[in-house]
Motif scaffolding. Structure first.
Motif, PDB file in Angstrom:
ATOM      1  N   THR A  66      40.960  28.064  53.146  1.00 15.51           N
ATOM      2  CA  THR A  66      41.963  27.042  51.995  1.00 15.51           C
ATOM      3  C   THR A  66      41.818  26.395  52.763  1.00 15.51           C
ATOM      4  N   GLN A  67      42.065  25.756  53.790  1.00 16.91           N
ATOM      5  CA  GLN A  67      41.632  24.387  54.828  1.00 16.91           C
ATOM      6  C   GLN A  67      40.288  24.451  54.597  1.00 16.91           C
ATOM      7  N   ALA A  68      39.323  24.927  54.599  1.00 14.47           N
ATOM      8  CA  ALA A  68      37.969  24.180  54.701  1.00 14.47           C
ATOM      9  C   ALA A  68      37.665  23.961  52.707  1.00 14.47           C
ATOM     10  N   LEU A  69      38.519  24.408  51.595  1.00 18.89           N
ATOM     11  CA  LEU A  69      37.416  24.707  50.557  1.00 18.89           C
ATOM     12  C   LEU A  69      38.838  23.246  50.182  1.00 18.89           C
ATOM     13  N   GLY A  70      39.863  23.497  50.370  1.00 21.95           N
ATOM     14  CA  GLY A  70      39.705  22.055  50.186  1.00 21.95           C
ATOM     15  C   GLY A  70      39.571  20.361  50.611  1.00 21.95           C
ATOM     16  N   ASP A  71      38.619  20.606  51.786  1.00 22.52           N
ATOM     17  CA  ASP A  71      37.944  19.788  52.540  1.00 22.52           C
ATOM     18  C   ASP A  71      36.501  19.159  51.578  1.00 22.52           C
ATOM     19  N   ALA A  72      36.412  20.488  50.473  1.00 21.94           N
ATOM     20  CA  ALA A  72      35.319  19.911  50.378  1.00 21.94           C
ATOM     21  C   ALA A  72      35.767  19.845  48.852  1.00 21.94           C
ATOM     22  N   ASP A  73      36.845  20.294  48.466  1.00 17.87           N
ATOM     23  CA  ASP A  73      36.803  19.268  46.678  1.00 17.87           C
ATOM     24  C   ASP A  73      37.481  17.958  47.196  1.00 17.87           C
ATOM     25  N   THR A  74      37.575  17.752  48.417  1.00 23.94           N
ATOM     26  CA  THR A  74      38.158  16.014  48.343  1.00 23.94           C
ATOM     27  C   THR A  74      36.400  15.417  48.974  1.00 23.94           C
ATOM     28  N   ALA A  75      35.666  16.457  49.087  1.00 21.23           N
ATOM     29  CA  ALA A  75      34.296  15.716  49.831  1.00 21.23           C
ATOM     30  C   ALA A  75      33.678  15.147  48.316  1.00 21.23           C
ATOM     31  N   ILE A  76      33.599  16.540  47.600  1.00 25.30           N
ATOM     32  CA  ILE A  76      33.372  16.067  46.336  1.00 25.30           C
ATOM     33  C   ILE A  76      33.723  15.413  45.251  1.00 25.30           C
ATOM     34  N   ARG A  77      35.352  15.673  45.100  1.00 32.88           N
ATOM     35  CA  ARG A  77      35.525  13.845  44.686  1.00 32.88           C
ATOM     36  C   ARG A  77      35.121  12.946  44.963  1.00 32.88           C
ATOM     37  N   HIS A  78      35.072  12.086  46.322  1.00 33.39           N
ATOM     38  CA  HIS A  78      34.604  10.826  47.251  1.00 33.39           C
ATOM     39  C   HIS A  78      32.930  10.949  46.569  1.00 33.39           C
ATOM     40  N   ALA A  79      32.529  11.730  46.337  1.00 36.04           N
ATOM     41  CA  ALA A  79      31.518  11.862  46.011  1.00 36.04           C
ATOM     42  C   ALA A  79      31.133  11.226  44.456  1.00 36.04           C
ATOM     43  N   SER A  80      32.230  11.678  43.410  1.00 31.40           N
ATOM     44  CA  SER A  80      32.164  11.577  42.483  1.00 31.40           C
ATOM     45  C   SER A  80      32.505   9.767  42.240  1.00 31.40           C
ATOM     46  N   GLU A  81      33.580   9.309  43.344  1.00 29.07           N
ATOM     47  CA  GLU A  81      34.005   8.301  43.636  1.00 29.07           C
ATOM     48  C   GLU A  81      32.533   7.010  43.330  1.00 29.07           C
ATOM     49  N   ALA A  82      31.717   7.792  44.470  1.00 27.39           N
ATOM     50  CA  ALA A  82      30.794   6.996  44.751  1.00 27.39           C
ATOM     51  C   ALA A  82      30.277   6.287  44.101  1.00 27.39           C
ATOM     52  N   LEU A  83      29.717   7.982  43.445  1.00 26.53           N
ATOM     53  CA  LEU A  83      28.493   7.405  41.590  1.00 26.53           C
ATOM     54  C   LEU A  83      29.303   6.336  41.583  1.00 26.53           C
ATOM     55  N   ALA A  84      30.888   6.630  40.438  1.00 30.05           N
ATOM     56  CA  ALA A  84      30.791   5.900  40.081  1.00 30.05           C
ATOM     57  C   ALA A  84      30.586   4.306  40.522  1.00 30.05           C
ATOM     58  N   GLY A  85      31.229   4.039  41.387  1.00 28.23           N
ATOM     59  CA  GLY A  85      31.331   2.830  41.677  1.00 28.23           C
ATOM     60  C   GLY A  85      32.105   1.890  41.649  1.00 28.23           C
ATOM     61  N   HIS A  86      33.466   2.539  41.706  1.00 33.13           N
ATOM     62  CA  HIS A  86      34.736   1.859  41.417  1.00 33.13           C
ATOM     63  C   HIS A  86      35.265   1.196  42.782  1.00 33.13           C
ATOM     64  N   PRO A  87      35.350  -0.516  42.214  1.00 32.49           N
ATOM     65  CA  PRO A  87      35.888  -0.977  43.665  1.00 32.49           C
ATOM     66  C   PRO A  87      36.546  -0.017  44.757  1.00 32.49           C
ATOM     67  N   GLY A  88      36.471  -0.206  45.807  1.00 33.01           N
ATOM     68  CA  GLY A  88      37.169   0.820  46.979  1.00 33.01           C
ATOM     69  C   GLY A  88      36.917   2.408  46.874  1.00 33.01           C
ATOM     70  N   ALA A  89      35.328   2.332  46.072  1.00 33.24           N
ATOM     71  CA  ALA A  89      35.315   3.879  46.172  1.00 33.24           C
ATOM     72  C   ALA A  89      34.525   4.012  47.295  1.00 33.24           C
ATOM     73  N   PRO A  90      34.724   5.369  48.524  1.00 34.30           N
ATOM     74  CA  PRO A  90      33.248   5.560  49.638  1.00 34.30           C
ATOM     75  C   PRO A  90      32.400   5.193  49.143  1.00 34.30           C
ATOM     76  N   SER A  91      31.067   4.587  50.081  1.00 33.29           N
ATOM     77  CA  SER A  91      29.996   4.309  49.932  1.00 33.29           C
ATOM     78  C   SER A  91      29.373   6.627  49.658  1.00 33.29           C
ATOM     79  N   ILE A  92      28.229   6.033  48.699  1.00 38.38           N
ATOM     80  CA  ILE A  92      27.290   6.879  49.379  1.00 38.38           C
ATOM     81  C   ILE A  92      27.112   7.823  50.484  1.00 38.38           C
ATOM     82  N   HIS A  93      26.662   6.680  51.013  1.00 33.26           N
ATOM     83  CA  HIS A  93      26.469   7.476  52.533  1.00 33.26           C
ATOM     84  C   HIS A  93      27.226   7.924  53.425  1.00 33.26           C
TER      85      HIS A  93
END
Lengths: 117, 409, 130
Positions: A66-93
C-alpha cells in the motif's frame, strides 16, 4: 495485489516523459499516456485494498504494498502536473526521478512477494 | 497491364485491410508481455485465413451465393439460426470494438476525449456505407491502412537486437511473470484476432458485390495469398515494436497510446502522425467491414435483398440492420466501457465462433453443386481438416482459459 | 449426392429437402425475395394410399415464416403464410428463380414497408452509391 499493474503504470509514465523530453512523442500523446497510467494506478490500488491479509506476514506485506502504491500514485500525479507545466508544478526531471525511485521500490517489493520460479 | 494494376491494387488493399483494432491491440499486448514467443500463432492464423478466404471467395465467384445463404441452406433451421445469432453477436461486438478504436485513435490525434468522438465516428461509418461505392470504399481504406507499414520502418529504426527477437520466436524463451495458462490464452486471442469470422462473411459477400465470376478467381487468389501474409508481417512488426520498447520496461500494453509509442520513439513525430493516420484508416475500414458483415449475415440468412451494389431503397432491411447495429455499438460505448477491453473480449469470442462459419464453407467448397468443377483438391482438404481441428481446439479451450486466467490478467 | 429415384416422365428430379427447402428465392430481376420455409402439396388425403394415377401436386411454396418457427417448430397461422404459387417458378438451380417481379407477390411487403417508412426518408436513400 496490484503490484504488477503498478509497475506497468509507472513504466508507462516514465517512458511517456522521456519520449516527450526527447521530442519523439507529442505532448498530447505523453499526457494521454500519463493519464491512462493514472487510471491503471487507481485500479492497482483498488486491487490492493481488496486484498484480505491472513496473518502477520501478509499484513506486513500489504502495508508495504500500500505504501509503495501510494508513492507510485503520487509520482504519476507529479508527472502529469510536470507535463501540464502549471506554475509551481514539479519539473519533468524531478518527476522522472520520483518515478525511477518508485519503479525501484516496486521491483524490490515484487521480488519479495513473488515465489521464486 | 490494367489487369496487373488491378491485382496490385487488390493486394495492397488486402494488406492494409488485414489489420484491425483486434490485431493492433492483441499483437501489442503479446509483444509487450511475451516478446516474439507467440509469433508462430500469427503464422498459423494467417495460413488459416488465407485458406478460409480462398474457399469462400471461390464459392462466391462460382455459385454467386454468399456465406450466410449457404449456412441457411446447409445447416437447416435450428443449427443455422443458432449460427446466425452467435455470428451476428460476435460481429456486433467486433463492430463496437472498431468504432471504439476509431474514437481512441482520433483522441490521439486531437486530444479530444474518445466519448465525444464515438457518435461522430459511427455517423461517419454509416455515411460511407450509405453513399460510397463498394470498390472506392475498399480501395481507399485499404491503401490508407497501408501506412501502418510505418511500424516496420520504426522497428528497423529502433535498432532492436534481432538475435533476441529471433530467439524469442524460435526458442520460446520463458517470461518469468507469465504462466503457461496465460501463454495459451493469448495464443487463442491472437489466433482469433488473425482469423476474424467477419472477414469471411465480408470477403465472400464482397465477391458477390463486385460480381466475381470464374475469371476473377485468379485475382481473388492473388489478393488473398499475397495480401494476407503481408498483412501478417505487419502484425509481427507491431508485436516486434512492443517487444523492443515495452517488454524490457515491464509495460504491459493496455491502451492504444502504448501501442503507437514505439513508432514515435523509432520514427519521431512524423512517424507518430503517420501511424495515427494508419490506425484511423485501419479501424475505420474495419468498422465498415464489420457493419456491412452484420448486415450481410442477417439479410442473407433471411433471404432479404442485400448489397451495396443496390440502391438503399432496394435493400431496405439490409441497411436498417446496419443502422441498428451501429446504434447498438454507440450505446454500448457511451456507457464509458474501455474500447480496449471490448477488443480483448471480441478477439477471444471470435475464436470461439470460428467453427460456426468455417465448417459450412469447408463443406460447400467440396460440393459440385455450388462450385462446379472447382471443388477442393485432396491436399487442400487435408490441410483444411488440420485447420478444422486447430479451430475446434481453440474454440473449446477459449472460455475455460479465459476464466482460469481471469481474461489474461 | 444421394441416389434420386428414376421416373418415366422427363424433367428435373428434385429432393425437397436438398434442393428446395431453405433455398434462396429470386424474382425475375435476380432480386432476393426470401427463402423457402415450406412446400404445400395438394392431393394427399390422410390415411389413404397414394394413387399412382393421380399423384400429389405441389401447389405453393411458403416463404419467410420467420425465425420463431425456425427455432421452435410449427408454422404461422394460415392468414400469415406467404405463398408463392409453384407456377411462378421458372428455374431451380442453387437458388429458385421466379418468372415474375417481386412486386407481384405479397411476401415482399415487409421489405416495401421498411423501404417506405425508413429508408426513403433518409436523404440519399433512393440514389445509387457513388
Amino acid at each position: 495485489m496490484g503490484v504488477r499493474e503498478a509497475q506497468s503504470a509507472v513504466g508507462a509514465a516514465r517512458i511517456a516523459l522521456t519520449s516527450s523530453e526527447d521530442g519523439d512523442a507529442t505532448r498530447a500523446l505523453a499526457e494521454t499516456m500519463v493519464d491512462e497510467a493514472g487510471v491503471r494506478m487507481s485500479s492497482a490500488s483498488s486491487q490492493a485494498s481488496a486484498f484480505k491479509p491472513t496473518d502477520r506476514r501478509t499484513t506486513a506485506q500489504l502495508e508495504a504494498v500500500t505504501q509503495a502504491l501510494g508513492d507510485a500514485d503520487t509520482a504519476i500525479r507529479h508527472a502529469s502536473e510536470a507535463l501540464a507545466g502549471h506554475p509551481g508544478a514539479p519539473s519533468i526531471h524531478s518527476a522522472l526521478d520520483e518515478l525511477k525511485q518508485s519503479a525501484d521500490d516496486l521491483d524490490r517489493l515484487a521480488g519479495k512477494l513473488e515465489p521464486p520460479r | 497491364m490494367k489487369k496487373y494494376l488491378a491485382v496490385a491494387l487488390g493486394i495492397l488493399t488486402a494488406i492494409g485491410g488485414f489489420v484491425d483494432i483486434g490485431d493492433l491491440v492483441t499483437n501489442a499486448v503479446v509483444g509487450s508481455r511475451f516478446g516474439m514467443s507467440l509469433a508462430w500463432v500469427v503464422v498459423v492464423g494467417v495460413g488459416g485465413i488465407c485458406l478460409f478466404a480462398q474457399m469462400s471467395g471461390r464459392v462466391a465467384a462460382i455459385s454467386g451465393r454468399a456465406t450466410f445463404e449457404i449456412i441457411r441452406e446447409r445447416l437447416g433451421p435450428r443449427a443455422g439460426t443458432a449460427n446466425l445469432v452467435a455470428s451476428v453477436m460476435i460481429t456486433v461486438m467486433t463492430l463496437t470494438a472498431e468504432v471504439g478504436g476509431i474514437a481512441l485513435a482520433l483522441q490521439l490525434a486531437s486530444g479530444v476525449q474518445p466519448l465525444l468522438w464515438i457518435p461522430v465516428a459511427a455517423f461517419a461509418v454509416w455515411l460511407v456505407i450509405w453513399r460510397v461505392k463498394f470498390s472506392i470504399m475498399e480501395n481507399v481504406a485499404g491503401i490508407l491502412g497501408l501506412t501502418l507499414v510505418v511500424f516496420g520502418v520504426a522497428l528497423f529504426l529502433l535498432g532492436p537486437n534481432w538475435g533476441d527477437l529471433r530467439s524469442q520466436a524460435l526458442q520460446q524463451t520463458s517470461h518469468p511473470r507469465e504462466t503457461p495458462l496465460t501463454y495459451w490464452y493469448y495464443a487463442i486471442a491472437l489466433f482469433g484476432a488473425a482469423m476474424t469470422p467477419y472477414e469471411v462473411f465480408f470477403f465472400s459477400s464482397g465477391g458477390v458485390e463486385e460480381k466475381w465470376t470464374e475469371k476473377d478467381l485468379v485475382t481473388s487468389r492473388a489478393n488473398v495469398m499475397v495480401g494476407f501474409p503481408l498483412g501478417g508481417v505487419l502484425s509481427l512488426f507491431i508485436a516486434g515494436c512492443a517487444a523492443t520498447v515495452l517488454l524490457p520496461r515491464g509495460v504491459d500494453v493496455d491502451a492504444l497510446s502504448q501501442t503507437v509509442l514505439p513508432v514515435a520513439i523509432g520514427a519521431g513525430k512524423l512517424g507518430l502522425a503517420i501511424v495515427i493516420l494508419g490506425v484511423v484508416a485501419a479501424t475505420f475500414g474495419a468498422a465498415l467491414e464489420t457493419g456491412l458483415s452484420a448486415g450481410y449475415a442477417l439479410a442473407q440468412f433471411n433471404g432479404w435483398s442485400w448489397g451495396k451494389f443496390r440502391r438503399p431503397a432496394e435493400a431496405a432491411r439490409f441497411h436498417l440492420t446496419i443502422i441498428v447495429c451501429l446504434i447498438i455499438a454507440v450505446l454500448v460505448l457511451l456507457t464509458g466501457i474501455d474500447p480496449i477491453l471490448v477488443t480483448e473480449y471480441s478477439v477471444v469470442f471470435s475464436a470461439v465462433a470460428l467453427p460456426l462459419t468455417y465448417l459450412p464453407i469447408l463443406v460447400v467448397a467440396n460440393d459440385p453443386q455450388y462450385v462446379g468443377e472447382h471443388v477442393n483438391g485432396r491436399l487442400l482438404n487435408a490441410v483444411s481438416s488440420v485447420y478444422l481441428v486447430i479451430i475446434l481446439v481453440a474454440a473449446v479451450a477459449a472460455i475455460p482459459l479465459m476464466i482460469l486466467t481471469k481474461a489474461g490478467a | 449426392m444421394p441416389e434420386l429415384p428414376k421416373h418415366e416422365i422427363a424433367g428435373q428430379v428434385l429432393d425437397v429437402n436438398l434442393h428446395i427447402l431453405d433455398r434462396q428465392v429470386l424474382d425475375n430481376g435476380d432480386v432476393p425475395i426470401g427463402h423457402v420455409d415450406g412446400v404445400e402439396v395438394d392431393g394427399i388425403d390422410r390415411g389413404q394410399e397414394l394413387d399412382p394415377d393421380s399423384s400429389p401436386v405441389v401447389t405453393n411454396l411458403v416463404l419467410n415464416s420467420g425465425l420463431w418457427p425456425r427455432m421452435f417448430g410449427g408454422r404461422p397461422p394460415e392468414s400469415r403464410l406467404h405463398r408463392v404459387p409453384w407456377s411462378a417458378v421458372s428455374k431451380i438451380g442453387t437458388a429458385i428463380e421466379l418468372g415474375e417481379p417481386g412486386s407481384s407477390f405479397d411476401v415482399t411487403w415487409p421489405e416495401r414497408w421498411v423501404r417506405d417508412q425508413v429508408i426513403a426518408r433518409i436523404p440519399g436513400g433512393r440514389h445509387a452509391p457513388e
